[in-house]
Design a protein around this motif. Structure first.
Motif, PDB file in Angstrom:
ATOM      1  N   ILE A  11       0.834  -1.195   0.000  1.00 19.77           N
ATOM      2  CA  ILE A  11       0.000   0.000   0.000  1.00 19.77           C
ATOM      3  C   ILE A  11       0.870   1.245   0.000  1.00 19.77           C
ATOM      4  O   ILE A  11       0.599   2.209  -0.722  1.00 19.77           O
ATOM      5  CB  ILE A  11      -0.960  -0.006   1.206  1.00 19.77           C
ATOM      6  N   LYS A  12       1.951   1.255   0.782  1.00 22.99           N
ATOM      7  CA  LYS A  12       2.855   2.398   0.798  1.00 22.99           C
ATOM      8  C   LYS A  12       3.460   2.621  -0.575  1.00 22.99           C
ATOM      9  O   LYS A  12       3.591   3.740  -1.033  1.00 22.99           O
ATOM     10  CB  LYS A  12       3.950   2.207   1.843  1.00 22.99           C
ATOM     11  N   VAL A  13       3.829   1.547  -1.213  1.00 23.63           N
ATOM     12  CA  VAL A  13       4.392   1.665  -2.558  1.00 23.63           C
ATOM     13  C   VAL A  13       3.350   2.224  -3.506  1.00 23.63           C
ATOM     14  O   VAL A  13       3.640   3.108  -4.308  1.00 23.63           O
ATOM     15  CB  VAL A  13       4.922   0.295  -3.043  1.00 23.63           C
ATOM     16  N   LYS A  14       2.142   1.738  -3.431  1.00 25.06           N
ATOM     17  CA  LYS A  14       1.081   2.226  -4.307  1.00 25.06           C
ATOM     18  C   LYS A  14       0.817   3.704  -4.054  1.00 25.06           C
ATOM     19  O   LYS A  14       0.616   4.466  -4.982  1.00 25.06           O
ATOM     20  CB  LYS A  14      -0.211   1.430  -4.093  1.00 25.06           C
ATOM     21  N   LEU A  15       0.820   4.148  -2.782  1.00 30.21           N
ATOM     22  CA  LEU A  15       0.606   5.555  -2.485  1.00 30.21           C
ATOM     23  C   LEU A  15       1.780   6.404  -2.943  1.00 30.21           C
ATOM     24  O   LEU A  15       1.602   7.539  -3.371  1.00 30.21           O
ATOM     25  CB  LEU A  15       0.361   5.753  -0.984  1.00 30.21           C
ATOM     26  N   SER A  16       2.988   5.872  -2.853  1.00 30.29           N
ATOM     27  CA  SER A  16       4.144   6.649  -3.296  1.00 30.29           C
ATOM     28  C   SER A  16       4.197   6.739  -4.815  1.00 30.29           C
ATOM     29  O   SER A  16       4.831   7.645  -5.350  1.00 30.29           O
ATOM     30  CB  SER A  16       5.440   6.038  -2.758  1.00 30.29           C
ATOM     31  N   ASP A  17       3.516   5.834  -5.510  1.00 26.71           N
ATOM     32  CA  ASP A  17       3.490   5.883  -6.970  1.00 26.71           C
ATOM     33  C   ASP A  17       2.546   6.959  -7.490  1.00 26.71           C
ATOM     34  O   ASP A  17       2.600   7.311  -8.669  1.00 26.71           O
ATOM     35  CB  ASP A  17       3.051   4.527  -7.538  1.00 26.71           C
ATOM     36  N   ILE A  18       1.688   7.490  -6.627  1.00 27.08           N
ATOM     37  CA  ILE A  18       0.728   8.503  -7.070  1.00 27.08           C
ATOM     38  C   ILE A  18       1.470   9.790  -7.374  1.00 27.08           C
ATOM     39  O   ILE A  18       2.298  10.260  -6.591  1.00 27.08           O
ATOM     40  CB  ILE A  18      -0.343   8.750  -5.986  1.00 27.08           C
ATOM     41  N   ASP A  19       1.147  10.378  -8.510  1.00 27.69           N
ATOM     42  CA  ASP A  19       1.764  11.628  -8.927  1.00 27.69           C
ATOM     43  C   ASP A  19       1.108  12.784  -8.165  1.00 27.69           C
ATOM     44  O   ASP A  19      -0.051  13.110  -8.391  1.00 27.69           O
ATOM     45  CB  ASP A  19       1.584  11.827 -10.432  1.00 27.69           C
ATOM     46  N   MET A  20       1.839  13.379  -7.223  1.00 29.58           N
ATOM     47  CA  MET A  20       1.298  14.445  -6.384  1.00 29.58           C
ATOM     48  C   MET A  20       1.470  15.821  -7.009  1.00 29.58           C
ATOM     49  O   MET A  20       1.037  16.811  -6.444  1.00 29.58           O
ATOM     50  CB  MET A  20       1.978  14.429  -5.007  1.00 29.58           C
ATOM     51  N   SER A  21       2.113  15.917  -8.165  1.00 29.42           N
ATOM     52  CA  SER A  21       2.334  17.229  -8.771  1.00 29.42           C
ATOM     53  C   SER A  21       1.022  17.868  -9.202  1.00 29.42           C
ATOM     54  O   SER A  21       0.894  19.086  -9.219  1.00 29.42           O
ATOM     55  CB  SER A  21       3.279  17.108  -9.965  1.00 29.42           C
ATOM     56  N   GLY A  22       0.026  17.048  -9.535  1.00 27.06           N
ATOM     57  CA  GLY A  22      -1.272  17.589  -9.925  1.00 27.06           C
ATOM     58  C   GLY A  22      -2.077  18.078  -8.744  1.00 27.06           C
ATOM     59  O   GLY A  22      -3.050  18.799  -8.902  1.00 27.06           O
ATOM     60  N   LEU A  23      -1.678  17.696  -7.546  1.00 23.48           N
ATOM     61  CA  LEU A  23      -2.390  18.081  -6.339  1.00 23.48           C
ATOM     62  C   LEU A  23      -1.685  19.255  -5.663  1.00 23.48           C
ATOM     63  O   LEU A  23      -1.248  19.172  -4.532  1.00 23.48           O
ATOM     64  CB  LEU A  23      -2.498  16.904  -5.373  1.00 23.48           C
ATOM     65  N   ASN A  24      -1.581  20.351  -6.359  1.00 24.68           N
ATOM     66  CA  ASN A  24      -0.907  21.535  -5.842  1.00 24.68           C
ATOM     67  C   ASN A  24      -1.897  22.323  -4.984  1.00 24.68           C
ATOM     68  O   ASN A  24      -2.785  22.985  -5.502  1.00 24.68           O
ATOM     69  CB  ASN A  24      -0.393  22.382  -7.004  1.00 24.68           C
ATOM     70  N   THR A  25      -1.743  22.246  -3.671  1.00 20.90           N
ATOM     71  CA  THR A  25      -2.680  22.920  -2.779  1.00 20.90           C
ATOM     72  C   THR A  25      -2.501  24.433  -2.807  1.00 20.90           C
ATOM     73  O   THR A  25      -3.466  25.165  -2.640  1.00 20.90           O
ATOM     74  CB  THR A  25      -2.515  22.412  -1.336  1.00 20.90           C
ATOM     75  N   ASP A  26      -1.271  24.891  -3.016  1.00 24.29           N
ATOM     76  CA  ASP A  26      -1.055  26.343  -3.088  1.00 24.29           C
ATOM     77  C   ASP A  26      -1.772  26.918  -4.292  1.00 24.29           C
ATOM     78  O   ASP A  26      -2.408  27.976  -4.202  1.00 24.29           O
ATOM     79  CB  ASP A  26       0.436  26.659  -3.154  1.00 24.29           C
ATOM     80  N   GLY A  27      -1.666  26.238  -5.414  1.00 21.93           N
ATOM     81  CA  GLY A  27      -2.354  26.707  -6.614  1.00 21.93           C
ATOM     82  C   GLY A  27      -3.857  26.712  -6.424  1.00 21.93           C
ATOM     83  O   GLY A  27      -4.553  27.648  -6.834  1.00 21.93           O
ATOM     84  N   PHE A  28      -4.362  25.652  -5.784  1.00 23.14           N
ATOM     85  CA  PHE A  28      -5.793  25.583  -5.525  1.00 23.14           C
ATOM     86  C   PHE A  28      -6.219  26.705  -4.583  1.00 23.14           C
ATOM     87  O   PHE A  28      -7.251  27.356  -4.799  1.00 23.14           O
ATOM     88  CB  PHE A  28      -6.146  24.223  -4.928  1.00 23.14           C
ATOM     89  N   SER A  29      -5.431  26.964  -3.550  1.00 21.34           N
ATOM     90  CA  SER A  29      -5.752  28.038  -2.607  1.00 21.34           C
ATOM     91  C   SER A  29      -5.744  29.392  -3.307  1.00 21.34           C
ATOM     92  O   SER A  29      -6.608  30.230  -3.057  1.00 21.34           O
ATOM     93  CB  SER A  29      -4.748  28.057  -1.455  1.00 21.34           C
ATOM     94  N   ASN A  30      -4.758  29.600  -4.184  1.00 22.19           N
ATOM     95  CA  ASN A  30      -4.700  30.865  -4.915  1.00 22.19           C
ATOM     96  C   ASN A  30      -5.914  31.034  -5.823  1.00 22.19           C
ATOM     97  O   ASN A  30      -6.473  32.134  -5.931  1.00 22.19           O
ATOM     98  CB  ASN A  30      -3.421  30.944  -5.736  1.00 22.19           C
ATOM     99  N   LYS A  31      -6.317  29.956  -6.493  1.00 21.41           N
ATOM    100  CA  LYS A  31      -7.490  30.029  -7.355  1.00 21.41           C
ATOM    101  C   LYS A  31      -8.746  30.311  -6.529  1.00 21.41           C
ATOM    102  O   LYS A  31      -9.598  31.100  -6.930  1.00 21.41           O
ATOM    103  CB  LYS A  31      -7.671  28.728  -8.132  1.00 21.41           C
ATOM    104  N   LEU A  32      -8.842  29.676  -5.373  1.00 16.97           N
ATOM    105  CA  LEU A  32      -9.987  29.891  -4.502  1.00 16.97           C
ATOM    106  C   LEU A  32     -10.018  31.331  -3.992  1.00 16.97           C
ATOM    107  O   LEU A  32     -11.070  31.970  -3.972  1.00 16.97           O
ATOM    108  CB  LEU A  32      -9.945  28.911  -3.327  1.00 16.97           C
ATOM    109  N   ASP A  33      -8.868  31.868  -3.592  1.00 17.18           N
ATOM    110  CA  ASP A  33      -8.801  33.257  -3.136  1.00 17.18           C
ATOM    111  C   ASP A  33      -9.187  34.216  -4.247  1.00 17.18           C
ATOM    112  O   ASP A  33      -9.906  35.198  -4.015  1.00 17.18           O
ATOM    113  CB  ASP A  33      -7.394  33.582  -2.631  1.00 17.18           C
ATOM    114  N   ALA A  34      -8.702  33.966  -5.467  1.00 18.26           N
ATOM    115  CA  ALA A  34      -9.040  34.831  -6.600  1.00 18.26           C
ATOM    116  C   ALA A  34     -10.541  34.784  -6.875  1.00 18.26           C
ATOM    117  O   ALA A  34     -11.170  35.817  -7.130  1.00 18.26           O
ATOM    118  CB  ALA A  34      -8.262  34.402  -7.841  1.00 18.26           C
ATOM    119  N   PHE A  35     -11.121  33.606  -6.797  1.00 20.26           N
ATOM    120  CA  PHE A  35     -12.561  33.471  -7.020  1.00 20.26           C
ATOM    121  C   PHE A  35     -13.336  34.235  -5.952  1.00 20.26           C
ATOM    122  O   PHE A  35     -14.281  34.961  -6.262  1.00 20.26           O
ATOM    123  CB  PHE A  35     -12.956  31.996  -7.000  1.00 20.26           C
ATOM    124  N   LEU A  36     -12.935  34.077  -4.685  1.00 21.68           N
ATOM    125  CA  LEU A  36     -13.641  34.767  -3.605  1.00 21.68           C
ATOM    126  C   LEU A  36     -13.495  36.279  -3.717  1.00 21.68           C
ATOM    127  O   LEU A  36     -14.429  37.022  -3.420  1.00 21.68           O
ATOM    128  CB  LEU A  36     -13.139  34.273  -2.246  1.00 21.68           C
TER     129      LEU A  36
END
Length: 170
Positions: A74-99
């Motif tokens: 399971i750890k290996v499977k989770l480490s294989d996930i590409d986290m680059s698409g899950l950019n929380t800073d980018g999401f937060s910035n988009k949310l702030d701009a929308f608000l």
């Protein structure tokens, strides 16, 4: 459809389901055809995730060696996930701009209070408090003057009573 009809329909559906269940139990050929259509595992990709067949699940629960290997998998499977698409800073910035862009609409639609509204409310509260204080002061003055008026009126009435008695006695 009233309540009795609905209950009758539900009972009929349950009776049909029970009949189909017993038919499948008593006819192995029909049950085998059904098993061909329904997969035996809950997930079509279960074998890929587990690295074997789904029957290994019960074995993993029994032996701690295989449990460790499962956690490693399971750890290996989770480490294989590409986290680059899950950019929380980018999401937060988009949310702030929308608000920021929609803040006026959100305030209006949700009836939210702003700091300007609070300042206005404080001013109105202060004016109301001053008005209440003035009314209280006026009431106390009126009460005091009415007590004085009452005393003067009672004195005049007493004086009139004395005059009427003196006239009656003469």
């Amino acid at each position: 459809m009233d309540v009795t009809e609905a209950i009758a329909v539900i009972i009929l559906i349950l009776a049909i389901a029970i009949l189909v269940y017993y038919y499948l139990l008593n006819n192995p050929s029909a049950l085998n055809k059904l098993r061909d259509y329904v997969p035996s595992s809950a997930d079509a990709h279960m074998e890929e995730v587990l690295g074997g067949n789904p029957a290994d699940l019960s074995e993993n629960a029994v032996s701690p060696d295989k449990e460790e290997s499962m956690t490693k998998r399971i750890k290996v499977k989770l480490s294989d996930i590409d986290m680059s698409g899950l950019n929380t800073d980018g999401f937060s910035n988009k949310l702030d701009a929308f608000l920021d862009a929609k803040s006026d609409e959100l305030i209006k639609d949700w009836s939210l209070a702003t700091t300007d509204d609070l300042v206005d409310l404080e001013k109105k509260f202060n004016e109301t408090a001053d008005s209440v204080d003035d009314l209280d002061k006026d009431y106390k003055e009126f009460k005091k003057s009415s007590e004085e008026f009452k005393k003067i009126t009672e004195e005049k009435l007493d004086d009139l009573d004395k005059r009427i008695e003196s006239l009656e006695n003469n």
